[in-house]
Design an enzyme around this catalytic site. Structure first.
Site, mmCIF file in Angstrom:
data_model
loop_
_atom_site.group_PDB
_atom_site.id
_atom_site.type_symbol
_atom_site.label_atom_id
_atom_site.label_comp_id
_atom_site.label_asym_id
_atom_site.label_seq_id
_atom_site.Cartn_x
_atom_site.Cartn_y
_atom_site.Cartn_z
ATOM 1 N N SER A 106 8.420 12.116 10.921
ATOM 2 C CA SER A 106 9.139 11.854 12.162
ATOM 3 C C SER A 106 9.792 10.298 11.966
ATOM 4 O O SER A 106 10.901 10.100 12.498
ATOM 5 C CB SER A 106 8.204 11.723 13.246
ATOM 6 O OG SER A 106 7.617 12.903 13.523
ATOM 7 N N HIS A 127 13.444 17.399 9.309
ATOM 8 C CA HIS A 127 12.725 17.016 10.480
ATOM 9 C C HIS A 127 13.000 18.082 11.618
ATOM 10 O O HIS A 127 14.050 17.757 12.177
ATOM 11 C CB HIS A 127 13.119 15.615 10.924
ATOM 12 C CG HIS A 127 12.248 14.998 12.117
ATOM 13 N ND1 HIS A 127 12.935 14.106 13.065
ATOM 14 C CD2 HIS A 127 11.072 15.249 12.440
ATOM 15 C CE1 HIS A 127 11.758 13.777 13.723
ATOM 16 N NE2 HIS A 127 10.787 14.368 13.662
ATOM 17 N N GLU A 139 16.805 17.242 11.752
ATOM 18 C CA GLU A 139 17.488 16.262 11.050
ATOM 19 C C GLU A 139 17.404 16.265 9.676
ATOM 20 O O GLU A 139 16.127 16.433 9.083
ATOM 21 C CB GLU A 139 16.844 14.761 11.497
ATOM 22 C CG GLU A 139 17.351 14.116 12.935
ATOM 23 C CD GLU A 139 16.798 13.028 13.502
ATOM 24 O OE1 GLU A 139 17.366 12.473 14.074
ATOM 25 O OE2 GLU A 139 15.403 12.868 13.215
ATOM 26 N N ASN A 177 14.317 9.632 17.247
ATOM 27 C CA ASN A 177 13.161 8.826 17.392
ATOM 28 C C ASN A 177 13.429 7.479 17.350
ATOM 29 O O ASN A 177 12.726 6.761 18.198
ATOM 30 C CB ASN A 177 12.046 9.188 16.460
ATOM 31 C CG ASN A 177 11.408 10.436 16.756
ATOM 32 O OD1 ASN A 177 11.464 10.901 17.930
ATOM 33 N ND2 ASN A 177 10.731 11.133 15.731
HETATM 34 N N1 NAD Z 1 4.353 16.027 17.326
HETATM 35 C C1 NAD Z 1 5.633 16.133 17.361
HETATM 36 O O1 NAD Z 1 6.356 16.087 18.414
HETATM 37 C C2 NAD Z 1 6.423 16.277 15.836
HETATM 38 C C3 NAD Z 1 7.710 16.516 16.047
HETATM 39 C C4 NAD Z 1 8.317 16.335 14.627
HETATM 40 C C5 NAD Z 1 7.620 16.084 13.677
HETATM 41 N N2 NAD Z 1 6.269 15.816 13.434
HETATM 42 C C6 NAD Z 1 5.692 15.593 12.447
HETATM 43 O O2 NAD Z 1 5.056 16.474 12.081
HETATM 44 C C7 NAD Z 1 3.949 16.076 11.325
HETATM 45 C C8 NAD Z 1 2.761 16.844 11.818
HETATM 46 O O3 NAD Z 1 2.578 16.355 13.299
HETATM 47 P P1 NAD Z 1 1.682 17.064 14.334
HETATM 48 O O4 NAD Z 1 2.227 16.732 15.754
HETATM 49 O O5 NAD Z 1 1.678 18.812 13.904
HETATM 50 O O6 NAD Z 1 0.436 16.641 14.164
HETATM 51 P P2 NAD Z 1 -1.104 17.164 14.322
HETATM 52 O O7 NAD Z 1 -2.181 16.149 14.228
HETATM 53 O O8 NAD Z 1 -1.104 18.340 15.508
HETATM 54 O O9 NAD Z 1 -1.450 18.119 13.006
HETATM 55 C C9 NAD Z 1 -1.489 17.572 11.771
HETATM 56 C C10 NAD Z 1 -2.314 18.235 10.805
HETATM 57 O O10 NAD Z 1 -2.661 17.802 9.547
HETATM 58 C C11 NAD Z 1 -3.766 18.125 9.094
HETATM 59 N N3 NAD Z 1 -3.960 17.343 7.837
HETATM 60 C C12 NAD Z 1 -4.399 16.198 7.863
HETATM 61 N N4 NAD Z 1 -4.508 15.547 6.821
HETATM 62 C C13 NAD Z 1 -4.199 16.659 5.766
HETATM 63 C C14 NAD Z 1 -4.076 16.852 4.412
HETATM 64 N N5 NAD Z 1 -4.484 16.041 3.507
HETATM 65 N N6 NAD Z 1 -3.717 17.956 3.810
HETATM 66 C C15 NAD Z 1 -3.515 18.855 4.740
HETATM 67 N N7 NAD Z 1 -3.567 18.955 5.957
HETATM 68 C C16 NAD Z 1 -3.843 17.750 6.503
HETATM 69 C C17 NAD Z 1 -4.700 18.041 10.184
HETATM 70 O O11 NAD Z 1 -5.793 18.715 10.169
HETATM 71 C C18 NAD Z 1 -3.984 18.437 11.337
HETATM 72 O O12 NAD Z 1 -3.743 19.986 11.284
HETATM 73 C C19 NAD Z 1 3.920 14.696 11.259
HETATM 74 O O13 NAD Z 1 4.728 14.086 10.123
HETATM 75 C C20 NAD Z 1 4.815 14.254 12.552
HETATM 76 O O14 NAD Z 1 5.423 13.159 12.448
HETATM 77 C C21 NAD Z 1 5.563 15.942 14.870
#
Ligand code: NAD
Length: 269
Positions: A106, A127, A139, A177
């Site tokens: 993000s 993204h 994005e 963001n």
């Molecule tokens: N939450 C949102 O609204 C949103 C929107 C767009 C993008 N994102 C991006 O998506 C990504 C994930 O966010 P999320 O909200 O799904 O987070 P989340 O916390 O729900 O999930 C993250 C996952 O990553 C896993 N993880 C951690 N370290 C790891 C590793 N070394 N190898 C493999 N897996 C690993 C965790 O176990 C978890 O399942 C981030 O970069 C975030 O910025 C999130």
């Protein structure tokens, strides 16, 4: 985000391998996609045949080497730069040299992920927004190292997923963001100052700006840990006080109140 991405990409007609460190969590992500698609079939928004076709394109694995022949890998792990860099280094040694490796980050600097690999020209940001199946925007983030072919391929990929891509330079927060998070942060500040209740701030932004949800509901959906990581990355990059996370947010994350995913954040679920 992982299960949302799997659904979107499989619906776009492409084969998807969902990889998680634990086979059980990869299986759980695929089960979450199946559950969501079953609901769409019940509501008459998707045919049973299409659901089966989408599910047949999704595989769950725990072994990273299963990604070796992929044309595109989208990393979507926790929003932490060192974790992502380590994963990019590992992926670079496994995935075929012609493949693009993208991040769903993000806010984090995509150039640092690119420079962790031996193919910085083939790394970019892709993204998606949350929930990925419902949100039309993607994005496409261009780090200084990316070549035009990578950006063009990523843009075409997003269109194949039925999304409307926009291109943006590699600056913290990209477009959405960078503009959204001062608003979310200031909503918490307004509530901390006792100006209005959480419910009334949410109701005001829905009714007054025609937003589909208010700032507290959105923070809970995004995840408070992810929100804090986004604000910290924005503040590190721009030093704008509007990006300095308010103390309440940091304390809630420390307390394990992360929003919908822990069933407690600003609201209870
Ligand atoms: N939450 C949102 O609204 C949103 C929107 C767009 C993008 N994102 C991006 O998506 C990504 C994930 O966010 P999320 O909200 O799904 O987070 P989340 O916390 O729900 O999930 C993250 C996952 O990553 C896993 N993880 C951690 N370290 C790891 C590793 N070394 N190898 C493999 N897996 C690993 C965790 O176990 C978890 O399942 C981030 O970069 C975030 O910025 C999130």
């Amino acid at each position: 985000m992982g299960s949302g991405l799997a659904e979107v990409i499989a619906k776009g007609g492409m084969n998807v391998i969902v990889r998680s460190r634990q086979q059980a969590s990869a299986d759980a992500m695929v089960a979450a996609v199946a559950k969501g698609l079953d609901k769409q079939v019940e509501k008459g928004r998707l045919s049973a045949e299409d659901r089966d076709a989408v599910m047949s394109r999704i595989t769950a694995v725990s072994d990273l080497s299963a990604l070796a022949d992929c044309d595109l890998v989208i990393e979507s792990v926790v929003e932490d730069l060192e974790t992502k860099k380590a994963l990019f280094r590992e992926l670079d040694g496994i995935v075929k040299p012609s493949a693009i490796i993208a991040s769903n980050t993000s806010t984090l600097p995509v150039i640092e992920l690119a420079m962790s690999t031996g193919r910085p020209d083939k790394v970019c940001g892709i993204h998606f927004f949350n929930p990925a199946p419902a949100m039309p925007l993607v994005e496409i983030v261009r780090p200084l190292s990316a070549d035009d072919a990578t950006i063009a391929a990523a843009t075409e990929f997003a269109k194949s997923c039925g999304k409307g891509p926009v291109q943006v330079l590699d600056r913290a927060g990209f477009i959405v963001n960078a503009l959204l998070f001062p608003y979310l942060n200031n909503a918490i500040r307004m509530w901390e100052q006792g100006t209005a209740s959480m419910e009334d701030i949410d109701a005001a932004m829905k009714g007054g700006c025609n937003f589909p949800m208010g700032p507290f509901a959105l923070l809970d959906l995004v995840g408070l840990d992810t929100s804090l990581a986004i604000l910290d990355a924005l503040y590190t990059e721009f030093r704008d006080p509007n990006y300095a996370a308010v103390p309440t947010l940091r304390r809630m994350v420390a307390a394990g109140k992360l929003g919908r995913k822990t069933k407690a954040g600003f609201y209870s679920y």
